[in-house]
Each structure stands twice: as structure tokens, then as C-alpha cells.
Design a protein around this motif. Structure first.
Motif: not given
Length: 233
Positions: A110-113, A168-176
């Protein structure tokens, strides 16, 4: 067997995550690309597939699934030869991945998006400058989340949920990565986060870079409209 269908737009962070995962694991799929800026997701034909009018969506021989976390879990559990580290069968290791996936909804996601949407997408669509107070508050929340990723989630670990890469890492990097569209660098001053990003990128390449080419394209578009908005002040 009918080939998996993926409805996506790489401008969407979760779409990139699914795309990268499928490519990396040699899962054949039929890509159904949508243009979110042109409103393809609001068409009646797509609404019949996903009434929430969002991407990504998969159609697995008539079984339609609409949420990225659910999609990744489903593919890990239904496709053969998916390495166990992505979503481990061991319940304690699996719980560690789920722990982050639950946390990310009200933090990384939510924060990055929201920051990217209000700072980049809204001005591109409306041609109007964003509300500076709103952007300041969004950035403050996002910075706190990035610091927690750097200092807590990655403390003494190679990846978010342990020493092996997971979904988890894949989803996180795409958001960041999405935040970089505005010129913001989420990795400055966060050495653990930066080194983690390099590990994830190296493991998933060439598909990581392929999916994220759009970040630079969007930055150039944003930079152009930002200059125009400033010149009209």
C-alpha cells in the motif's frame, strides 16, 4: 493440456511478479496484455473475466484466479518441478513466507503503490500537479516501511524470509522498484535492502530486467510532464 493464460500489464507491480515467476520457471503461458492507461481493464469483456477490473488474472483451463498472492501460491502447488524454496512445503518455512505476505498488504504494497499512484500516475493522467502535503505524508510512511525492510526483515538474512529466495522477495522487489518512476531511490542509505535487491535481480535475470524496463520508460514520461507542470507555475 490447455496453456495457462495470463492477463497483465507490466505497469502493474503484481503483474510483473507473476510474469517474472512464470518466465523464470519455464512455465508456458499465453500472454493477454492489457493497457491500463487506455482503460482496457474496464471493458465488458475483461469485466466478465474479473469483475474487480484489476490485473493480474490467470485462467488455468477455465479456473480463474485474480489475486497475485493466491496466484503464486497456486502455481507453486500445482506445477511440477517448481523449486521448493519459492513456497516451501515445510510448514514452518511456509509460515515465514506467509508472515511477510500478510504484512506486505498494509506496508510495502500500500505504501509504495499509493506513493507511485499519486506522485506519478495521477499527474500523467490528469496533467495536474499532486498535492504536496499528501505526497509528503505518503513518502514519510513509505520511508518507514523501507527502513523496516532494511533493518528488520533483512536483519542477518539474505532474503526476506530466510536464506533462500521466495515468492515474498519477488512481490517485494516489484513494489519497491515502482517508486523509482518518480526519481526516488529507495535503496539510498539502505545497504541491506540494496544488496538484497542485487541478489534477487541476479537470481531472476534476464526476466527481472526485462519486466522492469517499463520503470525507466515511465520515469522519462513523468520527468517530461513534471517539467511542463513546473514551467506553467
Amino acid at each position: 493440456m490447455t496453456q495457462l493464460k495470463l492477463y497483465y500489464d507490466l505497469i502493474s507491480q503484481p503483474s510483473r511478479a507473476i510474469y517474472i515467476f512464470l518466465k523464470k520457471n519455464n512455465i508456458l503461458f499465453e500472454g493477454k496484455t492489457l493497457n491500463l492507461f487506455q482503460g482496457d481493464h474496464y471493458s465488458s469483456s475483461f469485466e466478465s473475466i474479473n469483475p474487480f477490473k484489476r490485473v493480474p488474472v490467470i485462467d488455468d483451463n477455465g479456473f480463474i484466479l485474480t489475486e497475485s498472492v493466491a496466484i503464486l501460491r497456486y502455481i507453486c502447488q500445482t506445477r511440477p518441478n517448481i523449486p521448493d524454496h519459492y513456497f516451501p512445503k515445510d510448514l514452518k518455512l511456509q509460515a515465514r513466507v506467509d508472515e511477510y505476505l500478510e504484512w506486505q498488504h498494509t506496508n510495502t504494497r500500500i505504501c509504495c503503490a499509493n506513493y507511485a499512484r499519486q506522485k506519478v500516475f495521477d499527474p500523467l493522467i490528469t496533467g495536474k500537479s499532486p498535492n504536496e502535503k499528501s505526497i509528503f505524508n505518503l513518502e514519510k510512511k513509505m520511508i518507514n516501511t523501507l527502513n523496516e525492510l532494511d533493518q528488520i526483515w533483512l536483519k542477518n538474512k539474505q532474503f526476506l524470509c530466510g536464506d533462500t529466495l521466495s515468492i515474498a522477495d519477488i512481490l517485494a522487489t516489484c513494489e519497491i522498484e515502482q517508486t523509482k518512476m518518480s526519481g526516488f531511490d529507495p535503496f539510498v542509505g539502505r545497504s541491506a535492502l540494496l544488496q538484497w535487491k542485487f541478489r534477487v535481480q541476479s537470481f531472476l535475470n534476464p526476466y527481472y530486467d526485462e519486466a522492469h524496463n517499463i520503470i525507466q520508460e515511465m520515469y522519462l514520461k513523468y520527468n517530461k510532464i513534471e517539467k511542463n507542470l513546473q514551467s506553467n507555475l
